[in-house]
Design an enzyme around this catalytic site. Structure first.
Site, PDB file in Angstrom:
ATOM      1  N   ASP A  78      -4.804   8.373  11.375  1.00 42.34           N
ATOM      2  CA  ASP A  78      -3.444   7.913  11.623  1.00 42.34           C
ATOM      3  C   ASP A  78      -2.880   8.391  12.945  1.00 42.34           C
ATOM      4  OD1 ASP A  78      -2.654   6.348   9.272  1.00 42.34           O
ATOM      5  OD2 ASP A  78      -3.153   8.185   8.189  1.00 42.34           O
ATOM      6  N   GLU A  88       0.861  -1.181   0.000  1.00 40.42           N
ATOM      7  CA  GLU A  88       0.000   0.000   0.000  1.00 40.42           C
ATOM      8  C   GLU A  88       0.892   1.224   0.000  1.00 40.42           C
ATOM      9  OE1 GLU A  88      -2.431  -0.401   3.439  1.00 40.42           O
ATOM     10  OE2 GLU A  88      -2.981  -2.418   2.827  1.00 40.42           O
TER      11      GLU A  88
END
Ligand SMILES: Cc1ncc(COP(=O)(O)O)c(C=O)c1O
Lengths: 397, 257
Positions: free
Chosen positions: B57, B46
């Site tokens: 995140d 990814e």
């Protein structure tokens, strides 16, 4: 078509809930329950009672005579600065804490810029005996120190946000991340008409008490409930949303939103979102925001921590695009001048945010008989350090 | 056939996937990292498109995004770097990033460019399933790009089935309700969730991600799913400037064996 509500979570083409799947359940729970809870007699009566006895509502509508004389119109100030905790922010936190309580939440988180929303959240958490964590940008912790102390005294934990420009945008990121990490027991009290649906609509409704009172007060002062102009500053846009709300669908009333232009609209140090922004996604909402051509969110600047935000609530993006409201801007200096002018003319020390709204009085083609209602969203105690610096530099010059 | 489908057809378990942020640690490391990962035996990568405000995140990936943006990474530049990637790398490649930069680039143009580079799938964590279904499904499919959606321990069975129907390639099962890189404490809750997933008879294979950081966690995840994705731990290793970049990558992959 009414501006007062969303259709499928959108104001026109703005709004929605662009959130990671991690928050889907949280937001869905809120969306499913909030209208229903807010309609219950139990919620309404507790909300109304707290606004009256605890916040001190209705807030006065005051005809500022000397200011009116100078500006050449009849200027009424909606005194949200006289609310408990010193700003309009408490109207929203009272509503949301009652909601959190009814959803069985035990831990409250919030973001804050100027610290007014943080203080208002810490206050209602103390009132209800709930744990309170407030995220605040490191820059704002420094420039709004009195509010940090107040939050701590009220029992809240203040967590510095250290990424980006270390201001409101970054504090909001941290609050959202906290919510992702604590999805079960935590309620996120957003402080403005921003974030994923249903927050913008919900916060607008909770703040709508401002214009609800204003209509009655204007009627008794002037014999009519609709002014010619309604003016409010816009950070995320909650005091403006509340001040506009009952006039949104009344085209006779000119709505004026005032953004912060920092060191100048095109100085590269500004927070005037509608003037500088483009359509995109910030904090889960499709709206206007300041961004690079690559879609990175820009770091805004304003002397006023509460307006130092690169986005704007989706309602306001819609009001801007549909031209229902007029969007003006005031620089740091114009806001400072307006704050000092108000202090000298009316004996009111207002918040730097509210001073931006006042600065717009110089930009409108006002006529003697015009009735102008300005939302004085907060008081200036938190900004004394900035005001002191300004006085020092005036003395030196 | 899409490379992701080929992978899952040939390899039913123990799939190891890695996430890294394009433009980190240095602007032009992208190709090097991809080539080394493939040689070291990673099955799927990814590639993160850095965003200024990555809501899902944790601190490590946030920091890598900040560095990547400072280095000058953009979607335009990334496509430039990936232009000839299919002459060098054969494993499936997925682009992962937040919606706003993609919107500003233009979604249609983005899909065209991604397909032209030989990208196999997209992960856009802040694009809700409903928005994808309404606005973008046709477009993604037209360009043979799988859209890989996230599910979490709090996603109901019904919603998992709905998301499974919309997803292509694989389903990305977030291991716990947390931002990336967060250490997982509730092991039992996690097992209940993993078991629940394996009993749902989903159309797509499942990769488990977020909070998988070492061999032990990887193997644990592989008991319940086709494989797992490691992000934060790999980014940490990439930041270790004591070694040459390819060595950092190789040593990390070795530590998973
Ligand atoms: C006194 C005052 N006015 C205005 C604002 C701006 O917020 P909003 O645009 O949501 O009213 C703030 C935010 O902190 C504030 O403290």
């Amino acid at each position: 078509m009414s501006f007062q509500q969303t259709i499928n979570g959108y104001f026109g083409e703005f709004g929605g809930a662009f959130i990671p799947e991690l928050l889907h359940a949280n937001v869905a729970e809120l969306e499913k329950n909030y209208r229903q809870i807010m309609e219950t007699p139990d919620f309404k009566s507790e909300f109304d009672a707290l606004l009256k006895d605890y916040v001190g509502r209705p807030s006065p509508l005051y005809l500022a005579k000397r200011l009116s004389e100078i500006k050449g119109a009849q200027i009424y100030l909606k005194r949200e600065d006289l609310n408990h905790t010193g700003a309009h922010k408490i109207n929203n936190t009272i509503g949301q804490i009652l909601l959190a309580e009814r959803l069985g939440k035990k831990r409250i988180i919030a973001e804050t810029g100027a610290g007014q929303h943080g203080v208002a959240t810490a206050t209602v958490c103390a009132l209800k005996g709930l744990e309170c964590i407030v995220y605040m940008g490191e820059t704002d912790i420094r420039r709004q120190a009195p509010n940090v102390a107040r939050m701590k005294m009220l029992g809240a934990k203040v967590v510095p946000a250290t990424s980006g420009s270390k201001t409101l945008k970054d504090a909001t990121n941290e609050a959202i991340r906290d919510w992702i990490n604590n999805p079960e027991d935590t309620y996120y009290i957003i402080g403005s008409v921003v974030g994923p649906h249903p927050y913008p609509e919900m916060v607008m409704r909770l703040q709508s008490v401002i214009s609800q009172e204003m209509k009655l007060q204007l009627l008794s002062h002037t014999g009519r409930e609709n002014p010619d102009y309604v003016i409010a500053c816009v950070g995320g846009g909650s005091n403006a949303a509340g001040t506009f709300y009952h006039y949104l669908d009344d085209e006779r009333v000119k709505l004026v939103a005032v953004e912060a232009a920092g060191l100048g609209l095109n100085s590269g140090h500004s927070a005037a979102t509608t003037h500088l922004g483009r359509k995109g996604i910030i904090h889960g909402s499709m709206t206007l925001l300041m961004q690079t051509t690559d879609g990175q969110i820009e770091e805004p600047y304003s002397i006023s921590a509460g307006l130092d935000y690169p986005g704007i609530g989706p309602l306001h993006a819609h009001l801007f695009e549909s031209k229902r409201a007029q969007f003006l801007y005031a620089t740091d200096q114009q806001a400072l001048d307006a704050a000092f002018e108000l202090a000298k003319l009316e004996g009111i020390i207002c918040a730097l945010e509210s001073a931006h709204a006042l600065a717009a009085l110089n930009q409108l083609p006002l006529k003697q008989n015009d009735i102008v209602a300005v939302c004085l969203s907060g008081r200036g105690d938190k900004d004394l350090e900035t005001y002191m610096k300004q006085m020092e530099s005036n003395e030196q010059n | 056939m899409n490379r992701i489908n080929q992978l899952f057809q040939h390899k039913k378990s123990g799939i190891r996937s890695v996430y890294f942020t394009a433009g980190f640690p240095n602007l032009n490391d992208t190709i090097d990292i991809l080539c080394t990962l493939e040689k070291a035996g990673i099955d799927l990568v990814e590639i993160g498109m850095p965003f200024s405000d990555p809501l899902a995140d944790g601190p490590v990936i946030q920091q890598s995004s900040t560095v990547a943006l400072k280095n000058g990474m953009t979607i335009t530049l990334l496509f430039e770097q990936l232009k000839n990637i299919r002459q060098k790398v054969n494993i499936p490649l997925v682009l992962m990033g937040y919606m706003n930069p993609v919107l500003q680039y233009g979604v249609e143009n983005f899909c065209k460019m991604a397909a032209a580079c030989g990208i196999d799938g997209l992960i856009l964590p802040d694009m809700p399933a409903e928005v994808y279904e309404q606005h973008y499904q046709e477009l993604f499919q037209k360009h043979n790009l799988h859209h890989i959606l996230l599910i979490t321990p709090r996603t109901s069975d019904d919603r998992i089935r709905y998301i499974d129907q919309l997803s292509g390639g694989f389903l990305y099962a977030v291991s716990s309700s947390a931002t990336t890189g967060n250490v997982q404490q509730n092991k039992e809750g996690q097992e209940v969730y993993f078991k629940r997933l394996s009993q749902l008879n989903l159309k797509n294979p499942v990769l488990i991600g977020f909070g998988i950081s070492n061999k032990e966690q990887l193997e644990h995840a592989c008991q319940y799913a086709a494989g797992a994705v490691i992000g934060t731990a790999f980014i940490k290793q990439l930041s270790n400037s004591d070694k040459e970049l390819p060595l950092r990558v190789r040593d990390f992959v070795k530590s998973l064996d």
